[in-house]
Design a protein around this motif. Structure first.
Motif, PDB file in Angstrom:
ATOM      1  N   TRP A 155       0.836  -1.205   0.000  1.00  0.00           N
ATOM      2  CA  TRP A 155       0.000   0.000   0.000  1.00  0.00           C
ATOM      3  C   TRP A 155       0.870   1.254   0.000  1.00  0.00           C
ATOM      4  O   TRP A 155       0.632   2.206  -0.737  1.00  0.00           O
ATOM      5  N   LEU A 156       1.912   1.242   0.821  1.00  0.00           N
ATOM      6  CA  LEU A 156       2.807   2.398   0.858  1.00  0.00           C
ATOM      7  C   LEU A 156       3.457   2.656  -0.500  1.00  0.00           C
ATOM      8  O   LEU A 156       3.717   3.803  -0.878  1.00  0.00           O
ATOM      9  N   CYS A 157       3.713   1.579  -1.232  1.00  0.00           N
ATOM     10  CA  CYS A 157       4.356   1.747  -2.538  1.00  0.00           C
ATOM     11  C   CYS A 157       3.471   2.490  -3.528  1.00  0.00           C
ATOM     12  O   CYS A 157       3.969   3.010  -4.540  1.00  0.00           O
ATOM     13  N   GLN A 158       2.172   2.538  -3.279  1.00  0.00           N
ATOM     14  CA  GLN A 158       1.305   3.333  -4.139  1.00  0.00           C
ATOM     15  C   GLN A 158       1.776   4.783  -4.180  1.00  0.00           C
ATOM     16  O   GLN A 158       1.722   5.440  -5.225  1.00  0.00           O
ATOM     17  N   HIS A 159       2.257   5.289  -3.039  1.00  0.00           N
ATOM     18  CA  HIS A 159       2.679   6.683  -2.978  1.00  0.00           C
ATOM     19  C   HIS A 159       3.983   6.907  -3.745  1.00  0.00           C
ATOM     20  O   HIS A 159       4.236   8.012  -4.228  1.00  0.00           O
ATOM     21  N   LEU A 160       4.801   5.869  -3.856  1.00  0.00           N
ATOM     22  CA  LEU A 160       5.993   5.971  -4.696  1.00  0.00           C
ATOM     23  C   LEU A 160       5.601   6.144  -6.164  1.00  0.00           C
ATOM     24  O   LEU A 160       6.139   7.006  -6.873  1.00  0.00           O
ATOM     25  N   TRP A 161       4.678   5.304  -6.597  1.00  0.00           N
ATOM     26  CA  TRP A 161       4.248   5.376  -7.985  1.00  0.00           C
ATOM     27  C   TRP A 161       3.526   6.690  -8.267  1.00  0.00           C
ATOM     28  O   TRP A 161       3.745   7.335  -9.296  1.00  0.00           O
ATOM     29  N   ASP A 162       2.672   7.100  -7.338  1.00  0.00           N
ATOM     30  CA  ASP A 162       1.972   8.369  -7.523  1.00  0.00           C
ATOM     31  C   ASP A 162       2.959   9.535  -7.615  1.00  0.00           C
ATOM     32  O   ASP A 162       2.791  10.440  -8.428  1.00  0.00           O
ATOM     33  N   ARG A 163       3.979   9.516  -6.762  1.00  0.00           N
ATOM     34  CA  ARG A 163       4.968  10.592  -6.797  1.00  0.00           C
ATOM     35  C   ARG A 163       5.636  10.643  -8.173  1.00  0.00           C
ATOM     36  O   ARG A 163       5.936  11.718  -8.702  1.00  0.00           O
ATOM     37  N   TYR A 164       5.841   9.465  -8.764  1.00  0.00           N
ATOM     38  CA  TYR A 164       6.452   9.413 -10.095  1.00  0.00           C
ATOM     39  C   TYR A 164       5.505   9.954 -11.165  1.00  0.00           C
ATOM     40  O   TYR A 164       5.877  10.826 -11.957  1.00  0.00           O
ATOM     41  N   LYS A 219      14.241  10.134 -12.927  1.00  0.00           N
ATOM     42  CA  LYS A 219      15.367   9.894 -12.024  1.00  0.00           C
ATOM     43  C   LYS A 219      14.885   9.377 -10.670  1.00  0.00           C
ATOM     44  O   LYS A 219      15.465   8.459 -10.085  1.00  0.00           O
ATOM     45  N   PHE A 220      13.815   9.969 -10.160  1.00  0.00           N
ATOM     46  CA  PHE A 220      13.242   9.494  -8.903  1.00  0.00           C
ATOM     47  C   PHE A 220      12.781   8.043  -9.040  1.00  0.00           C
ATOM     48  O   PHE A 220      13.013   7.220  -8.150  1.00  0.00           O
ATOM     49  N   LEU A 221      12.146   7.721 -10.149  1.00  0.00           N
ATOM     50  CA  LEU A 221      11.675   6.352 -10.355  1.00  0.00           C
ATOM     51  C   LEU A 221      12.844   5.375 -10.369  1.00  0.00           C
ATOM     52  O   LEU A 221      12.798   4.320  -9.725  1.00  0.00           O
ATOM     53  N   LYS A 222      13.891   5.737 -11.070  1.00  0.00           N
ATOM     54  CA  LYS A 222      15.026   4.823 -11.236  1.00  0.00           C
ATOM     55  C   LYS A 222      15.852   4.691  -9.971  1.00  0.00           C
ATOM     56  O   LYS A 222      16.215   3.584  -9.563  1.00  0.00           O
ATOM     57  N   ASP A 223      16.131   5.827  -9.312  1.00  0.00           N
ATOM     58  CA  ASP A 223      17.074   5.819  -8.197  1.00  0.00           C
ATOM     59  C   ASP A 223      16.441   5.481  -6.858  1.00  0.00           C
ATOM     60  O   ASP A 223      17.134   4.993  -5.956  1.00  0.00           O
ATOM     61  N   ARG A 224      15.145   5.718  -6.711  1.00  0.00           N
ATOM     62  CA  ARG A 224      14.545   5.542  -5.389  1.00  0.00           C
ATOM     63  C   ARG A 224      13.301   4.644  -5.425  1.00  0.00           C
ATOM     64  O   ARG A 224      13.259   3.614  -4.772  1.00  0.00           O
ATOM     65  N   ALA A 225      12.303   5.041  -6.189  1.00  0.00           N
ATOM     66  CA  ALA A 225      11.021   4.342  -6.134  1.00  0.00           C
ATOM     67  C   ALA A 225      11.137   2.886  -6.577  1.00  0.00           C
ATOM     68  O   ALA A 225      10.606   1.977  -5.922  1.00  0.00           O
ATOM     69  N   TYR A 226      11.826   2.647  -7.675  1.00  0.00           N
ATOM     70  CA  TYR A 226      11.880   1.291  -8.222  1.00  0.00           C
ATOM     71  C   TYR A 226      12.519   0.308  -7.249  1.00  0.00           C
ATOM     72  O   TYR A 226      12.060  -0.832  -7.104  1.00  0.00           O
ATOM     73  N   LYS A 227      13.550   0.741  -6.554  1.00  0.00           N
ATOM     74  CA  LYS A 227      14.230  -0.160  -5.618  1.00  0.00           C
ATOM     75  C   LYS A 227      13.279  -0.597  -4.504  1.00  0.00           C
ATOM     76  O   LYS A 227      13.257  -1.770  -4.113  1.00  0.00           O
ATOM     77  N   LEU A 228      12.501   0.329  -3.986  1.00  0.00           N
ATOM     78  CA  LEU A 228      11.550   0.003  -2.924  1.00  0.00           C
ATOM     79  C   LEU A 228      10.420  -0.868  -3.457  1.00  0.00           C
ATOM     80  O   LEU A 228       9.998  -1.832  -2.802  1.00  0.00           O
ATOM     81  N   MET A 229       9.923  -0.554  -4.635  1.00  0.00           N
ATOM     82  CA  MET A 229       8.835  -1.332  -5.219  1.00  0.00           C
ATOM     83  C   MET A 229       9.291  -2.741  -5.576  1.00  0.00           C
ATOM     84  O   MET A 229       8.561  -3.721  -5.363  1.00  0.00           O
TER      85      MET A 229
END
Length: 833
Positions: free
Chosen positions: A463-472, A479-489
């Motif tokens: 559920w928390l990862c939804q906010h990563l994708w939304d931020r992207y 860059k955010f998707l590649k360096d931060r969000a994708y690793k967590l997802m």
């Protein structure tokens, strides 16, 4: 937006003004002769490794991991055979975690009291307000012909809070300033040197260092300052007095996992030194520039734009608004003002409590614990809806920066500790966390089933990862998707790739054990679990395709194969409901606060209204897939069964503020404006009872965000990338909303900025600024041909140019292509036949 105003004579939490700059918050309240500033700091928590030396964030030592994994296997085997387990089954206790050292957010560091030396009784014109446009609180009153004012704000750029007390009458400021802390009162160390008050103390439970510093500056050459005690300064005969204060603890996220207690003294003194050598006007200007740039990005208004900057003029104070609204006697224009005020107040609170460098917002909000350090309220990060709900308005109202603390929290604390949870409890790759966490990175299950059986919810990370994708998608930041969000997802996806089980009947992949939050038995594949994993995997796959490299090809191949066999959690049950579990176990008429199976409607996007209906397909479990319209209707059935959120649905008191507004925003997503507004109306009647718009049930602070999200969703929606829906709830909107209004600054899932104006229930214009990318826009204007009495003349032009932009009209959908950096104006004129 006119300032929120209210009057008060005595202080309590519920009539204090809430201000903050992210990490530190203050309740500013009092009366004519005194002000009380309660200082709350987000990292002021009990618990952790300093209170419980063998603290592992709810996990177990490695030598106990084997028994935990065996216990999990026994539960999964039992579920495979019996399909259902009651939460009271004894061996379910074997999968519980260790809750020792969890602690709670105390919040309160200390308080500052400002008292008038000469008591004043003949006071007139007393006024207390917070200006939401400027993020500044004020008190103003007169004694005879002398005007007094107090101005208070918390600056994010300078990390300092400021209270200025002044009068145009020379030598009229005579006050006593004192500083105190409720913690370790017998051993607290106080200082009072050169008009600077300070204390250093520790929490009794875990010895966490807390400190506050107050610098007092004066204006007026004839005034006198007296240090009457280590905790108090008396200031007599000044023209103005300014208090600069800051406070903090010895906690820092970078000290994970030992959380070394660092002395905050040098940091706090440095903040004050920098503030006091500056000019007050410069500090105000920096605050206004920082805060105003955020707050001014979005506006929603109902009514005639010629009145009061675009909304109806308010003539009542906030306590009067709240009281009369609760009685149902508030005039329509004032009710509309209160509703738009609540939307912007939600944004104000988010800016005040979640800024880069701070922690995310607890479900109750940090202010919830600030009037009594021994209160029974246990603020925590509730990750089965409350924490996520705090950010529902962030992206759509262009406050994406406020999501940064949540992402930092996931990256710095939950993910590294969650890897231990995945490995030790589940023998799995990746990371996970459970329903409640703290500043000490608690990721294991809880150890108590008493709180509505919510000790177990490993889908929290998904559920928390939804906010990563939304931020992207809202920022379009590759860059955010590649360096931060994708690793967590990817890490969250790996956990589920290793832990899902095969259904014995059809082989589809299900979570096990699984429970719908706060309700029902343990089983396999609750709808919420399945919907969250389905969404996580699809978005992780999309992200992987965007950033894929050689080393991730194996991961993409494995994920693709498993996704093909995953149950999506979207099943229509025997009485037409959206099933809450993989098995058809729902009972009609159960009044449940949590909307677990309706996550796919909101805040998810698997279920949405669409013009064209697809034919049935096949699900991973081999069953015929419901059409989208069947799913929408099933969602409505479930919403009605659980209680629509209206006053008549709450006879047993099962509802809370957050659940009412969640219902409202979900009704809005399925385009039922009438039911959405009924839920909002109930929230106002039963949850807004205090002058500062804070509910008496402090755990309902997140309901404010749900209220704002629902109002916005009733006007404009962006359920999926490329789609923008305008006034899709128009048939159910209150007449005072539908007659005239506008929204400016709405963000879509493509990063576009949208403005909408309507009159007499018809959209007149839509403006689309393609801020971040080019692409196709599917603009649904639901009021096209709404009454069938006329023909719409539609034009699409690039702003600043008269040249028409080609578009295709398909029913009430307009399709046209936008170029990055350009603004497009869609005009709809009705031509009578």
């Amino acid at each position: 937006m006119a300032p929120a105003r209210y009057r008060g004579t005595t202080f309590s939490f519920f009539n204090g003004i809430l201000i903050g700059n992210g990490r530190t918050q203050t309740v500013f309240g009092g009366a004519v002769n005194y002000e009380r500033l309660i200082l709350s700091e987000e990292s002021c928590w009990t618990g952790g490794p300093h209170e419980y030396s063998s603290y592992w964030g709810g996990n177990v030592p490695k030598d106990q991991a084997g028994p935990k994994q065996e216990a999990l296997a026994r539960v999964q085997q039992a579920l495979a055979e019996k399909r259902i387990l009651k939460p009271s089954v004894p061996f379910l206790k074997d999968v519980m975690g260790d809750e020792e050292g969890f602690g709670r957010q105390v919040g309160v560091v200390g308080e500052i009291v400002v008292e008038e030396v000469d008591l004043r009784e003949s006071v007139w014109g007393y006024r207390r307000e917070v200006d939401l446009e400027r993020g500044i609180a004020r008190v103003q009153y007169s004694v005879g012909k002398t005007l007094y004012s107090r101005e208070q704000f918390c600056s994010y750029p300078d990390a300092v809070c400021i209270l200025r007390i002044q009068s145009p009458t020379p030598r009229s400021i005579n006050i006593r300033v004192s500083l105190s802390t409720p913690h370790s009162t017998t051993t607290a160390e106080y200082t009072n040197i050169h008009n600077r008050l300070g204390f250093k103390s520790h929490l009794d439970s875990n010895n966490l260092t807390i400190e506050a510093q107050v610098a007092v500056t004066t204006e007026g050459a004839t005034g006198i300052s007296l240090a009457t005690s280590p905790q108090q300064i008396v200031l007599l005969g000044f023209d103005a007095v300014t208090l600069y204060y800051t406070f903090g603890t010895g906690w820092t996220a970078s000290a994970f996992p030992e959380f070394t207690n660092l002395d905050p003294h040098e940091r706090l003194v440095g903040v004050l030194d920098k503030a006091v050598i500056g000019w007050y006007g410069d500090l105000v200007a920096k605050h206004l520039s920082d805060y105003g740039e955020l707050f001014s990005r979005f506006r929603v208004e109902f009514g005639d734009a010629s009145q009061d900057q675009g909304t109806v003029r308010n003539t009542l104070t906030t306590d009067q608004l709240v009281a009369r609204s609760a009685r149902g006697t508030l005039p329509a224009d004032e009710e509309t003002y209160l509703e738009t005020l609540l939307v912007q107040y939600s944004r104000y609170l988010l800016i005040a409590s979640s800024r880069p460098g701070s922690l995310p917002v607890t479900g109750n909000g940090i202010w919830a614990s600030n009037d009594n350090i021994h209160a029974s309220i246990s603020s925590k990060f509730g990750m089965n809806v409350e924490l996520q709900m705090q950010y529902w308005m962030a992206e759509t109202t262009d406050l994406g920066e406020t999501v940064t603390p949540l992402i930092d929290y996931m990256e710095q604390l939950l993910q590294p500790r969650g890897q231990d949870t995945a490995s030790l409890f589940y023998k799995a790759r990746g990371w996970t966390t459970h329903p409640f966490s703290n500043i000490w990175a608690h990721t294991g299950p809880l150890s108590d089933t008493s709180a509505k059986n919510t000790f177990y919810f490993p889908a929290a990370a998904a559920w928390l990862c939804q906010h990563l994708w939304d931020r992207y998608v809202y920022s379009q930041d590759d860059k955010f998707l590649k360096d931060r969000a994708y690793k967590l997802m990817k890490g969250a996806s790996l956990f589920w790739m290793d832990t899902l089980v095969k259904d014995r009947g059809n082989g589809s992949l299900l979570s096990s054990p699984s429970q719908s939050p706060g309700h029902g038995p343990f089983t396999e594949g609750s709808a919420l679990d399945q919907q969250l994993v389905f969404q996580l995997w699809n978005r992780t796959l999309e992200a992987a395709i965007s950033v894929v490299n050689e080393k991730d090809k194996a991961f993409v191949q494995e994920l693709t194969g498993k996704l093909a066999n995953l149950s999506s959690g979207l099943k229509v049950g025997s009485w037409g409901q959206l099933q809450e579990w993989h098995l058809d176990l729902d009972e009609p008429g159960e009044r449940i606060a949590h909307l677990g199976p309706l996550y796919a409607v909101y805040p998810g996007d698997q279920i949405y209204q669409q013009e064209q209906q697809q034919g049935p397909g096949m699900q991973a479990d081999g069953e015929e897939e419901p059409t989208m319209q069947e799913l929408v209707e099933a969602a409505k059935v479930s919403l009605r069964s659980r209680g629509a959120g209206s006053l008549s649905d709450d006879g047993n008191g099962y509802e809370q503020g957050w659940s009412r507004t969640w219902r409202a925003v979900t009704w809005a997503r399925v385009n039922d404006g009438h039911q959405a507004y009924q839920a909002l109306y109930t929230f106002k009647r039963q949850n807004l009872v205090s002058p500062n718009l804070v509910p008496l049930s402090l755990s309902d602070l997140s309901g404010h965000v749900g209220f704002g999200a629902a109002v916005i969703e009733m006007i404009v929606q962006s359920p999926r990338s490329g789609d923008v829906n305008v006034l899709t709830c128009f048939e159910g909107l209150p007449e005072r909303w539908a007659k005239q209004g506008r929204v400016n600054g709405y963000r879509t899932r493509d990063g576009h900025v949208v403005g909408v104006e309507w009159k007499d229930r018809r959209v007149e214009s839509v403006e689309v600024y393609a801020a971040l990318r080019k692409g196709l826009v599917n603009l649904r204007v639901a009021t096209l041909m709404a009454d069938g009495k006329g023909v719409e003349a539609i034009t699409v032009v690039m702003k600043g140019s008269k040249k028409p932009v080609p578009f295709v009209k398909d029913g009430d959908i307009l399709r046209f292509t936008v170029n990055k950096g350009s603004t497009y104006l869609v005009s709809v004129d009705q031509v009578e036949q």
